[in-house]
Design a protein around this motif. Structure first.
Motif, short mmCIF file in Angstrom:
data_model
loop_
_atom_site.label_atom_id
_atom_site.label_comp_id
_atom_site.label_asym_id
_atom_site.label_seq_id
_atom_site.Cartn_x
_atom_site.Cartn_y
_atom_site.Cartn_z
N SER A 164 -12.78 9.50 -0.34
CA SER A 164 -11.76 10.53 -0.51
C SER A 164 -11.53 10.83 -1.98
CB SER A 164 -10.44 10.04 0.11
OG SER A 164 -9.87 9.03 -0.72
N TRP A 192 -6.96 10.94 2.72
CA TRP A 192 -7.89 11.77 3.49
C TRP A 192 -7.28 13.13 3.80
CZ3 TRP A 192 -12.61 11.64 3.03
CH2 TRP A 192 -13.32 10.45 2.93
N THR A 220 -7.89 15.24 1.03
CA THR A 220 -9.31 15.54 0.90
C THR A 220 -9.79 16.51 1.97
OG1 THR A 220 -9.54 13.30 0.01
CG2 THR A 220 -11.58 14.43 0.55
N LEU A 276 -8.85 12.01 11.71
CA LEU A 276 -9.32 10.74 11.17
C LEU A 276 -9.43 9.70 12.29
CD1 LEU A 276 -10.05 9.47 8.43
CD2 LEU A 276 -7.63 8.86 8.17
#
Length: 384
Positions: free
Chosen positions: A265, A358, A361, A368
């Motif tokens: 990330s 994340w 990102t 996830l």
């Protein structure tokens, strides 16, 4: 001889959903954190896609069938830490490699089946869950599971061996000393002398714990012995790390299907507010919402950002990581990067650093979870 389960061959439930056993709680000092992690994951899981079987593990090690709604209400607020209580009935795994069935047993009652599960999501932090023990049991049963395998879990849990592996891989590690229970019992003076060479300040930590449990920042030599005893309340093995002047930077790693390499990330920075928290301790992480903040992406030169992401993947591969990990760094005023540790089952609540990085990102929390479960279902158990 039973053959290892083949990737992608798990049988779906009758309604077509993936049956996921979520394990949480556990015997470590991070029991409450694990419960809150489970609450976040259960809230985010798509129930049209997943049939979830929540299983709590008490501090004594009993597996207990849990009510979904009750688990989702767990939090670290309100002054009472969540906990799994011992119960009359126990959840057990059906005997035999390749069996994915869970049973509920109670004294004087016939076993009751919870049915088979396709995959296990072990949201356990610390010893007896994050250290390879649960992973080894699931390997023996041939049940797919999320996250690191036995070796990576064990190495990632033990900060001493973690650093040894990193050093062998040529990764940058700060000065430290490890003190085993035998060494401490045999010659405390020699242990203190070794540690004294690190200078001050130092951070005294249990070798195999997380969530900043049992950690003391020591600035006075007279306080060192007491700090070691505090760490030993959590683990008879202790690691003492030299204090490093630098910014605390974290980076999340997500595995990819073989033969692709894992991805990292954008890095995030932990900023601890001035006041009662001198470092990123348990209260700053989980209790005091004003104590710390995550800045992601961290304000770093482009070259440093790229290097952090590269080193995070290299650290993940050095310990033979799988699934997910969070790698923690120090970024010094001179521009040097030092790896502090890798966490193979990082905090996973929606506000935890791993999901937040994340999200920044481009991968949202529910997505996830989907990717981690897909990775688990797509790999074999056993030797790989």
């Amino acid at each position: 001889m039973t053959e290892p389960a083949q990737p992608g061959t798990a049988t779906r439930g009758q309604d077509g959903r993936i049956r996921v056993a979520v394990l949480f709680g556990g015997r470590s000092s991070e029991h409450a954190v694990s419960c809150v992690t489970a609450a976040g994951v259960l809230k985010a899981m798509d129930r049209d896609r997943y049939d979830v079987v929540p299983v709590g593990i008490t501090r004594s090690g009993q597996w207990v069938q849990m009510d979904d709604a009750r688990v989702q209400a767990f939090s670290l607020g309100g002054g009472t830490l969540p906990a799994i209580e011992d119960a009359h009935a126990t959840v057990v795994t059906a005997p035999g490699a390749g069996s994915h069935e869970l049973l509920v047993t109670a004294p004087g009652e016939p076993p009751r089946s919870l049915g088979s599960v396709d995959v296990v999501f072990p949201l356990l932090h610390g010893p007896f869950g994050e250290d390879g023990t649960i992973q080894g049991m699931l390997e023996l049963l041939g049940v797919p599971y999320v996250g690191a395998g036995v070796l990576a879990s064990a190495v990632g849990m033990d900060k001493d061996f973690m650093k040894i592996v990193f050093q062998h891989a040529g990764l940058p590690v700060g000065p430290y000393e490890a003190i085993t229970d035998r060494q401490w019992a045999a010659d405390r003076a020699a242990c203190l002398q070794r540690v004294g060479r690190l200078g001050l300040p130092v951070f005294v930590k249990p070798a195999r714990a997380g969530s900043s449990m049992g950690i003391t920042r020591v600035t006075d030599p007279a306080a060192l012995e007491a700090a070691i005893e505090t760490a030993r309340e959590h683990d008879p093995k202790v690691v003492v790390e030299a204090g490093i002047v630098g910014r605390e930077i974290e980076c999340a790693v997500l595995d990819r299907p073989s033969p692709e390499r894992p991805i990292a990330s954008l890095p995030g920075e932990i900023v601890v507010a001035d006041g009662q928290h001198t470092f990123y301790d348990f209260d700053a992480k989980y209790v005091d919402a004003q104590a710390a903040a995550l800045s992601c992406p961290a304000d770093l030169p482009a070259g440093a950002t790229a290097r952090i992401r590269q080193l995070a993947v290299e650290a993940f591969e050095a310990v033979a990581g799988e699934g997910l990990s969070r790698v923690d760094f120090f970024y010094t005023p001179e521009g040097d990067l030092i790896i502090n540790e890798i966490n193979t089952m990082p905090g996973f609540t929606p506000i935890s650093m791993y999901p937040q990085m994340w999200a920044a990102t481009g991968i949202a929390y529910p997505e996830l979870i989907d990717q981690l479960l897909e990775l688990a279902l797509g790999r074999s158990t056993g030797l790989r």
